[in-house]
Design an enzyme around this catalytic site. Structure first.
Site, mmCIF file in Angstrom:
data_model
loop_
_atom_site.group_PDB
_atom_site.id
_atom_site.type_symbol
_atom_site.label_atom_id
_atom_site.label_comp_id
_atom_site.label_asym_id
_atom_site.label_seq_id
_atom_site.Cartn_x
_atom_site.Cartn_y
_atom_site.Cartn_z
ATOM 1 C CD GLU A 66 -1.871 -2.355 1.487
ATOM 2 O OE1 GLU A 66 -0.724 -2.636 1.915
ATOM 3 O OE2 GLU A 66 -2.779 -3.187 1.381
ATOM 4 C CG HIS A 135 -10.567 -7.535 6.480
ATOM 5 N ND1 HIS A 135 -9.641 -7.944 7.401
ATOM 6 C CD2 HIS A 135 -10.001 -7.773 5.258
ATOM 7 C CE1 HIS A 135 -8.572 -8.433 6.778
ATOM 8 N NE2 HIS A 135 -8.760 -8.334 5.477
#
Lengths: 333, 325
Positions: A66, A135
């Site tokens: 990322e 998540h």
């Protein structure tokens, strides 16, 4: 003859609307390109096989990295490209906080306006089907605190398409929070490539005179359901979806509160330091004399999102808790 | 020694001396309290890296810099008056006084920004390189960083991405032996950082970072390689940071003996000696360059001194561009 006319809308799911926005903007502007982890595979579908339609070079599967691809997106944005990157789950934005907060958000200001940062970060957030604490989080409130970032929270397919197109055309960094539980929600979506939804324009989903319900993202449909059940009890609720948190359409919100005198804020993120806290502060300072009672915030509990379906459901607000809050707000609980 | 033309050597000399003169003036003015704050990181002693690398670049190539970035920007062609004005926090500075020393940026010369976050540029430079490829140009992006930054995750992520996608990047590690006060031997288990290139299947080269010609040769090779599409290179330039980490640093973690040795490797003196020994130039010619540069720096100081302060009223308009395509 009606059948000779091209249809003006198409029945699309939220993820298909996102996909259509991406495709239209890529066809319109060669500087738009996509990066992210496994985006050609695409868990939720918006970018699945899109490279076959727009070209291999414009849909880049990255390593699991990322910091690198968001940092690279900043580098590309300040040198003439319009990257749209996907963070597979919004929670993973924590892995590239430097790139979002210290670089994307600040670089224009720090350089005295020498650069534009036309960058979109798409990030699916929110609870869905026992995804558990890493998540499921709604991250939008966290980023509202950072000057230099625009924030979209589309609650349906039409806004998902229209806002994403505006976000891609915008010259500033935009965080685009898609809600995972909405990906299969569907609606008639405008097909005209010129269709956009401007950033900073709230939508009034239901008009009412007794209480304003300000709801975002995955909570908007629950707020509308709550308003419908309140109507059966003779309580008239106005439901406002700001659609973007930065810029925020304060005019529509304040006008509504001045009319109803009561406000309930609804979000799926945590209560403390949440979107509702900021909205409450805004309304109490700008419309204090019009308020007939305290603002009520409806939000997720201040805890990590749990795995168990029973616990997960208990953690988030729903139409019943929103309606209960509204009844309390108008003094009819 | 390969042949170097006189024009190049004079240019390298002038660049290094400009950096030195600029930074000595900054050090002096910081000591007098004329420059706001203490986040001023000087690169005195490291000039050969900036000068040698940037001489291998075109005007439209990019550099991504560090907190110790004055030298990089001067070497890329920025004007010292607008730089000095920025350090003074003035409206005429490159960043209109919003960035200062640590964020000094001049996009018009390809300087995409100094950075206050150690290692941040390692992932931004590959993006500039990717952008060049997608736009169909043959621009190259250079990423300067220090030995300290080579331990950040962004080092590994940036090198991995650039190598995997064969991006036109040159990663230039200015190894000055210290991450702030921590010596290299205490912050990593290897001596030669260029060895890490092997892990990403890219060439790794270590050069004497105090020898500007050696830096220039290696950088030219890596830049051309990147431009031709052969991918990134990790170039480590071993150098010395003569002064403290920042202007107020007491620098008591390095011994007097160690510091005394630094100046024996002065990159500017080395080039001077070499030029004169080889009859490339005369002491009077070098002296003329130095006095021209000193005058330029005096003019830069005067420009900065006379420039207006920025206005807080302009701040809101700089947060967002407000524009759209």
């Amino acid at each position: 003859m009606a059948e000779d006319k091209a249809p003006e809308t198409q029945f699309l799911t939220y993820f298909e609307a996102v996909r259509q926005a991406l495709k239209e903007e890529m066809e319109l502007d060669p500087s738009v390109f996509l990066m992210g982890e496994d985006i050609r595979y695409s868990i939720f579908g918006p970018t699945k096989d899109l490279h076959l339609e727009v070209g291999e070079g414009r849909v880049l599967d990255t390593p699991i990295t990322e910091s690198a691809f968001v940092g690279a997106a900043v580098g590309a944005a300040i040198t003439g490209m319009r990257p749209v990157v996907e963070i597979m789950f919004a929670d993973f934005m924590t892995v590239c906080m430097d790139q979002i907060i210290n670089q994307a958000a600040k670089i224009r200001f720090m350089t005295g306006g020498q650069v534009k940062v036309p960058l979109v970060i798409r990030a699916p957030g929110g609870m869905l089907s026992s995804s558990a604490a890493q998540h499921s989080q709604c991250m939008e409130a966290l980023f509202m605190h950072i000057p230099g970032l625009k924030i979209c929270v589309p609650a349906g397919p039409v806004d998902a398409k229209g806002l994403l197109k505006s976000a891609i055309r915008d010259d500033d960094p935009v965080l685009f929070f898609e809600h995972k539980a909405l990906y299969f929600a569907s609606d008639e979506v405008p097909l005209d490539p010129r269709f956009t939804v401007p950033l900073g324009q709230a939508s009034v989903l239901r008009e009412g005179g007794d209480v304003t319900i300000f709801a975002i993202s995955g909570m908007v449909s629950s707020a509308v359901s709550a308003a419908n059940s309140l109507a059966r009890d003779g309580i008239s609720a106005e439901v406002i979806d700001p659609r973007t948190l930065v810029p925020l359409d304060t005019d529509t919100l304040l006008a509504s509160v001045r009319k109803t005198g009561r406000l309930v804020t609804v979000e799926e993120g945590c209560l403390t330091g949440g979107v509702g806290a900021e909205i409450t502060a805004l309304v109490t300072s700008e419309a204090w004399s019009d308020l007939k009672g305290p603002v009520i915030r409806v939000a997720a509990k201040d805890q990590p999102v749990p795995f168990s379906p029973v616990l997960e459901a208990a953690c988030a607000p729903n139409a019943q808790t929103i309606a209960a809050a509204a009844r309390e707000c108008v003094g009819k609980n | 020694m390969p042949e170097f033309d006189e024009e190049l050597i004079m240019r390298l000399y002038k660049t290094m001396y400009t950096i030195r003169s600029f930074e000595e003036k900054v050090s002096e003015q910081a000591g007098m309290g004329m420059i706001p704050g203490f986040m001023i990181h000087l690169s005195v002693g490291q000039e050969a890296v900036a000068a040698g690398v940037c001489a291998a670049l075109r005007q439209d190539d990019y550099i991504v810099s560090t907190h110790r970035g004055h030298g990089h920007l001067i070497a890329k062609g920025a004007s010292t008056d607008r730089m000095m004005a920025e350090l003074r926090g003035k409206e005429t500075g490159y960043c209109r006084g919003r960035g200062g020393s640590m964020h000094i940026t001049s996009v018009e010369v390809g300087g995409l920004g100094a950075n206050g976050i150690v290692g941040a540029g390692l992932v931004i430079a590959p993006g500039a390189a990717l952008s060049a490829r997608l736009r169909g140009t043959d621009q190259v992006a250079v990423c300067f960083f220090g030995d300290g930054a080579s331990n950040q995750g962004t080092f590994h992520e940036g090198l991995n991405l650039a190598a995997t996608w064969k991006l036109p990047v040159v990663f230039v590690c200015e190894n000055n032996g210290y991450g702030f006060s921590t010596p290299q031997s205490s912050h990593q288990s290897i001596g030669r950082i260029s060895r890490r290139a092997e892990a990403y299947d890219m060439p790794g080269i270590t050069v004497n970072g105090d020898d500007v010609l050696e830096v220039y040769l290696a950088a030219s090779w890596a830049v051309e390689r990147a431009r031709e599409g052969a991918g990134p290179t990790l170039l480590e330039a071993v150098t010395r940071r003569w002064l403290g980490h920042y202007v107020d640093d007491e620098d008591d973690y390095r011994s007097a003996e160690e510091k005394a040795e630094f100046t024996l490797h002065d990159p500017i003196e080395q080039l001077e000696r070499r030029c004169i020994e080889q009859g490339l130039t005369s002491t009077s010619q070098l002296e003329r360059i130095r006095s021209e540069v000193d005058e330029e720096i005096e003019r830069a100081c005067a420009f900065a001194e006379e420039s207006e302060e920025p206005s807080p009223e302009d701040d809101p308009g700089l947060i967002f561009s407000g524009g759209e395509r």
